[in-house]
Design a protein around this motif. Structure first.
Motif, PDB file in Angstrom:
ATOM      1  N   GLY A 120       0.982  -1.138  -0.055  1.00  0.00           N
ATOM      2  CA  GLY A 120       0.099  -0.022  -0.154  1.00  0.00           C
ATOM      3  C   GLY A 120       0.904   1.247   0.027  1.00  0.00           C
ATOM      4  O   GLY A 120       0.550   2.269  -0.771  1.00  0.00           O
ATOM      5  N   LEU A 121       1.871   1.184   0.894  1.00  0.00           N
ATOM      6  CA  LEU A 121       2.839   2.455   0.957  1.00  0.00           C
ATOM      7  C   LEU A 121       3.574   2.702  -0.352  1.00  0.00           C
ATOM      8  O   LEU A 121       3.965   3.809  -0.599  1.00  0.00           O
ATOM      9  CB  LEU A 121       3.643   2.389   2.083  1.00  0.00           C
ATOM     10  CG  LEU A 121       3.129   2.295   3.392  1.00  0.00           C
ATOM     11  CD1 LEU A 121       4.127   2.183   4.433  1.00  0.00           C
ATOM     12  CD2 LEU A 121       2.125   3.249   3.683  1.00  0.00           C
ATOM     13  N   LEU A 148       2.609  10.999  -3.443  1.00  0.00           N
ATOM     14  CA  LEU A 148       2.532  12.015  -2.604  1.00  0.00           C
ATOM     15  C   LEU A 148       3.074  11.801  -1.211  1.00  0.00           C
ATOM     16  O   LEU A 148       3.550  12.617  -0.688  1.00  0.00           O
ATOM     17  CB  LEU A 148       1.149  12.601  -2.696  1.00  0.00           C
ATOM     18  CG  LEU A 148       0.976  13.469  -3.807  1.00  0.00           C
ATOM     19  CD1 LEU A 148      -0.487  13.842  -3.617  1.00  0.00           C
ATOM     20  CD2 LEU A 148       1.682  14.931  -3.767  1.00  0.00           C
ATOM     21  N   LEU A 149       2.940  10.646  -0.765  1.00  0.00           N
ATOM     22  CA  LEU A 149       3.303  10.181   0.435  1.00  0.00           C
ATOM     23  C   LEU A 149       4.893  10.469   0.314  1.00  0.00           C
ATOM     24  O   LEU A 149       5.418  11.106   1.542  1.00  0.00           O
ATOM     25  CB  LEU A 149       3.041   8.732   0.874  1.00  0.00           C
ATOM     26  CG  LEU A 149       3.550   8.064   2.204  1.00  0.00           C
ATOM     27  CD1 LEU A 149       3.072   8.916   3.466  1.00  0.00           C
ATOM     28  CD2 LEU A 149       3.381   6.594   2.248  1.00  0.00           C
ATOM     29  N   ASP A 164       0.106   5.228  -6.658  1.00  0.00           N
ATOM     30  CA  ASP A 164      -0.765   6.371  -6.171  1.00  0.00           C
ATOM     31  C   ASP A 164      -0.473   6.976  -4.961  1.00  0.00           C
ATOM     32  O   ASP A 164      -1.102   8.166  -4.609  1.00  0.00           O
ATOM     33  CB  ASP A 164      -2.268   5.872  -6.056  1.00  0.00           C
ATOM     34  CG  ASP A 164      -2.947   5.675  -7.340  1.00  0.00           C
ATOM     35  OD1 ASP A 164      -2.275   5.901  -8.518  1.00  0.00           O
ATOM     36  OD2 ASP A 164      -4.096   5.024  -7.327  1.00  0.00           O
ATOM     37  N   ARG A 165       0.464   6.374  -4.335  1.00  0.00           N
ATOM     38  CA  ARG A 165       0.933   7.062  -2.880  1.00  0.00           C
ATOM     39  C   ARG A 165       2.356   7.810  -3.097  1.00  0.00           C
ATOM     40  O   ARG A 165       2.746   8.086  -2.187  1.00  0.00           O
ATOM     41  CB  ARG A 165       1.117   5.817  -1.801  1.00  0.00           C
ATOM     42  CG  ARG A 165       0.038   5.102  -1.498  1.00  0.00           C
ATOM     43  CD  ARG A 165      -1.066   5.694  -0.668  1.00  0.00           C
ATOM     44  NE  ARG A 165      -1.767   6.872  -1.214  1.00  0.00           N
ATOM     45  CZ  ARG A 165      -2.926   6.437  -2.050  1.00  0.00           C
ATOM     46  NH1 ARG A 165      -3.293   5.093  -2.074  1.00  0.00           N
ATOM     47  NH2 ARG A 165      -3.701   7.382  -2.587  1.00  0.00           N
ATOM     48  N   GLY A 222       5.665  14.040   0.022  1.00  0.00           N
ATOM     49  CA  GLY A 222       5.443  14.795   1.463  1.00  0.00           C
ATOM     50  C   GLY A 222       6.800  14.676   2.386  1.00  0.00           C
ATOM     51  O   GLY A 222       7.226  15.620   3.156  1.00  0.00           O
TER      52      GLY A 222
END
Lengths: 352, 336, 240
Positions: free
Chosen positions: A318-319, A326-327, A323-324, A330
């Motif tokens: 998931g991480l 932006l994580l 699509d992540r 950030g």
């Protein structure tokens, strides 16, 4: 050095990096033919202009604005509405740009006069609220903007993919309307970048920095703070509007996602920090690194994600899901603010 | 020694009542345009309920800003987090929340509110220590770091709970409406209003009747002097930050139940709304935040009925009007 | 002599500016020491450094023999130091009573002491429940001083209490300062008004350019007008 307004990169490593980036961008259609590299290169050029105009505000004047993407959107919608409504002519394009820039400048003037007298933070909140409202408005006024769907439109003929400037190829590449579009984007961005460089190195630019360093002292020296800051806001807005117009021209499309989304604003903020605040060259270095990472790291994340899934690890798939993206952006952003506050430029100049 | 007060006229206690009357004024102006009394009552009560939810989310933000000059762009993430925590309580305990028993319904709702507040308060502690504390007093970095924190938090929520909307049904006995005359009043709105009012009353009580509250009010005005009197304002601040985060989570639960769904994007949307509210109210003022929330919500509801196209930008227009009238908000905080 | 307040070689930087450039100062216990000097000499910075609101970059600050320079402002306050800033810094949103409740950090207000304060600041009794923001300038000064003495303290730092006050009120303030001194507290008082300094001061220290340029008995300076004009120059005349 004249063309650089006497403000060179002042570091061999930085100069080398900038020369490579600019050369690759200048020759991109010949070095990397194909649609994706062209998109990446055009995206970098437009980002450089958008980010440089934002840095005028953030890095030089010390003003945090969240409305920069709104001005970008005004440029994009100006072009879209004009070309959609009036047909694909150069006149319509000129009209769109010439209408969008005053709209942006007047809006910037209003916001500036309204909220630059008070604290930085107040301006930040005001611009966020105004940009949000503008986004909502653009989605609502669908008769004008096409609403959520946006507007697709034709561009003047010689910029269309089907157009051929010559019968033959040049260095094995056909000079299509797409290549001409790219060079239009490249040249306008380069020229406006040099204009911005000139602005920050003018007496006006130095007053801005004096105000940022010590507003009370600057005021005591007789500089009109609100005037200078408002002018910076207007110039910055005009730069963003031009970037938006170019973006629309390149995409043949303008919609809320490509022109007004808050994530564009976040990207701009991140690029300024990564590249180095308060240095126009940071925009070039930051935009190149960021756009390349955005386009090619996501693929890597996809591989990591599926590898983690295959290995049966919890949470990691998931991480690392593309699509992540932006994580990780950030996290990088926070770390950059803490540990590399002067960005790539600062690091290469040895002041990191 | 009487010379000291000789000639000193009795200072009049100025209570600035005008801003507090603005919601009433707005309602009075809107009423004739709306026409039907029952519609007016429905809209007004809906506005009050919405206002109370916004207030719950925004009040912590305004105090955090007032006390330490910290504008937390990550505040929205706590709103979303609270809503997600509520799904962790309400969905597994659907048996209670859908049971035909007011007691069970309320118990599970209170449990969800409590869990959301506790989790958000705890995460608020970490957020403050890791992100906010290292950049005290540096506005630019503060804005950037809290934005970074907001992005990371939102993405983590997506990673943990998935990117889809999660439906969050209301507890059974809070569904539906009372009929009052011709006006329909949704039960849940009454419940949300009660929670919001309780939060307001609690804050007012703490701020005016306890020493901690006095310290907060004094700190909002002049934190250096509070330290010179022998208090650790940083410890006070982390407490306020945690409370503000907990209230954001609480508000997030209320809002998610009102919308009956949860999504991580709700935080960013509501952040804008909370900013508008605290600007209108006067940065740092809880009372101003309360009035500002009601104003924003009332006008949003009236405008939604009268000029739907304008409804979504009505709060910006309201902000502009208020700032033209009072450039520092309805209740500017002295000393800033 | 270790009692009272001692500064040894204290340097303070504010941003790029080097304000205190090696301050050596003694304020003997239980006595009133005046700190005089032109505007910009560093008097306020000296008080703020002692209070811990600016950090000394070098040097030692000792209160009754214990070093306090490294402490947080709140810890310095708890060590018994109270500060009356030039701006008075009353909490204008709070009532007079609430201001004093906060200042009494060790417990509830002591009625006897409050009566004692009311004795020389009757206005505070009159406006007990009014918002401090509605008080006049003189009354705010009373409140600010009252806040500093609402509980027994060891050292009072008072910055220009008479600034901008009417002469009649200044007289009252002088009486009050003498009364406070009788409780045995050490006072370090910044004052531009030489008449006030002469009335209440036991000792005098004159600052210039971030250093102490004169230490002595107040009476000696008061008697020597040549020394006064050499040390204090025009600033003296301007305030007489």
């Amino acid at each position: 050095m004249m063309i650089l307004s006497g403000d060179g990169p002042r570091s061999k490593a930085l100069s080398a990096l900038l020369i490579v980036i600019v050369l690759v961008l200048a020759l991109a259609p010949f070095l990397f033919p194909g649609a994706k590299p062209a998109n990446v290169a055009a995206n970098i050029c437009i980002s450089v202009l958008l980010v440089a105009s934002y840095d005028l505000l953030l890095g030089y004047a010390g003003i945090v604005s969240f409305a920069h993407v709104m001005f970008f959107g005004i440029g994009a919608y100006g072009v879209a509405i004009a070309l959609y409504g009036l047909g694909a002519s150069w006149g319509a394009l000129a009209l769109g740009v010439l209408a969008a820039i005053p709209v942006s400048v007047v809006l910037a003037l209003a916001i500036g006069l309204f909220s630059l007298r008070v604290q930085t933070i107040f301006f930040a909140m005001m611009t966020l609220a105004v940009a949000y409202a503008f986004n909502v408005l653009a989605s609502q006024l669908s008769w004008l903007t096409g609403g959520e769907d946006g507007r697709s439109f034709q561009v003047p003929e010689i910029l269309r993919p089907g157009f051929k400037l010559f019968e033959g190829d040049v260095f094995g590449v056909a000079i299509s309307g797409r290549v001409l579009s790219y060079y239009l984007v490249f040249v306008v961005c380069a020229l406006l970048f040099l204009v911005l460089l000139r602005i920050v190195n003018s007496p006006f630019g130095r007053v801005l920095q004096a105000i940022r360093e010590n507003p009370f002292r600057a005021e005591a020296l007789g500089y009109r703070i609100v005037f200078h800051r408002t002018l910076a806001t207007c110039l910055s807005a005009a730069g963003a509007t031009a970037a938006g117009a170019l973006s629309a021209l390149w995409l043949h499309y303008t919609g809320p996602d490509t022109a007004l989304s808050f994530s564009i604003q976040i990207d701009v903020l991140v690029i300024v920090v990564i590249g180095g605040m308060g240095s126009m060259y940071g925009a070039i270095a930051g935009a190149a690194v960021f756009v390349l990472a955005q386009n090619y790291l996501q693929a890597l994340m996809g591989k990591l994600s599926s590898a983690a899934a295959d290995a049966g690890l919890p949470l990691l798939p998931g991480l690392f899901h593309p699509d992540r993206w932006l994580l990780w952006l950030g996290l990088m952003f926070i770390l950059a603010v803490y540990f590399v506050p002067t960005g790539i430029v600062g690091r290469l100049r040895g002041r990191g | 020694m009487s010379v000291i007060d000789a000639g000193a006229a009795l200072p009049r206690q100025r209570i600035d009542i005008l801003p507090a009357l603005t919601p009433l004024l707005v309602a009075l102006v809107a009423a004739p345009f709306i026409g039907s009394a029952s519609t007016f009552v429905t809209l007004t009560l809906a506005g009050l309920a919405m206002g109370m939810m916004i207030f719950t989310m925004a009040s912590g933000l305004t105090l955090v800003f007032g006390l330490m000059d910290v504008l937390n762009f990550g505040h929205g993430a706590f709103i979303s987090l609270g809503a997600y925590v509520a799904t962790l309580v309400l969905l597994p305990l659907a048996g209670w929340s859908q049971a035909d028993s007011l007691g069970a319904n309320l118990a599970v709702l209170l449990l969800a509110l409590l869990a959301a507040s506790l989790v958000c308060g705890a995460v608020g502690f970490v957020f403050e220590r890791v992100l906010v504390k290292p950049v005290y007093g540096q506005h630019l970095k503060q804005i950037m770091v809290t934005i970074g924190g907001a992005i990371v938090a939102e993405q983590l929520l997506y990673a943990l709970f998935g990117p889809e909307f999660i439906p969050l049904p209301l507890p059974a006995s809070l569904r539906g409406s009372f009929i009052l005359g011709n006006a329909a009043i949704e039960k849940y709105r009454i419940a949300a209003t009660i929670v919001g009012l309780a939060v307001f009353a609690g804050q007012m009580l703490i701020l005016n009747r306890t020493k901690i509250g006095l310290l907060i009010r004094a700190g909002v005005e002049n934190r250096e002097m509070v330290e010179a009197l022998g208090y650790r304002i940083d410890r006070l601040f982390i407490g306020v930050f945690m409370a503000g985060s907990a209230l954001a989570g609480l508000g997030g639960v209320l809002w998610a139940l009102y919308r009956e769904q949860v999504h991580a994007s709700m935080g960013a949307e509501l952040l804008v709304l909370t900013f508008i509210v605290i600007i209108i109210g006067g940065l740092g003022s809880v009372g101003g935040c309360f009035i500002g929330s009601i104003l924003v919500a009332l006008i949003a509801n009236y405008a939604g009925f009268l000029v739907p196209k304008l409804a979504l930008v009505s709060n910006i227009l309201l902000m502009v009007v208020v700032l033209l009238w009072r450039p520092r908000g309805l209740y500017p905080v002295s000393g800033r | 002599m270790s009692a009272g307040l001692i500064l040894q070689g204290v340097h303070t930087h504010i941003g790029r500016y080097h304000i205190l450039q090696g301050v050596d100062l003694v304020a003997p216990e239980g006595e009133t020491t005046m700190l005089l000097g032109r505007n910009g000499a560093g008097k306020t910075t000296a008080l703020r450094t002692i209070m811990g609101l600016w950090r000394a970059s070098q040097g030692a600050v000792m209160l009754d023999g214990a070093p306090i320079a490294a402490l947080h402002a709140s810890a310095i306050a708890r060590a018994g130091v109270a500060y009356v800033p030039e701006t008075m810094a009353v909490f204008s949103d709070l009532s007079v009573k609430e201001n004093l409740v906060l200042a009494a950090r060790d417990g509830p207000l002591d009625d006897v002491r409050i009566e004692w304060i009311f004795g020389f600041f009757p206005a505070l009794r009159k406006f007990w429940l009014s918002r401090a923001g509605t008080l006049s300038g003189g009354q705010k000064q009373m409140l600010s001083i009252a806040r500093a003495i609402v509980e027994p303290r060891r050292l009072l730092l008072i910055d220009e209490p008479t600034k901008g006050l009417a002469p009649a009120i200044i007289g009252a303030l002088i009486d009050c300062l003498k009364e406070i001194k009788r409780t045995g507290v050490t006072i370090l008082l910044v004052e531009q008004n030489f008449r006030v300094a002469q009335e209440v001061g036991d000792h005098v220290r004159v600052m210039d350019g971030g250093r102490i340029i004169h230490q002595g008995a107040m009476a000696a300076l008061a008697a020597d007008s040549a020394l006064q004009s050499r040390l204090l120059g025009l600033s003296l005349d301007a305030h007489q």
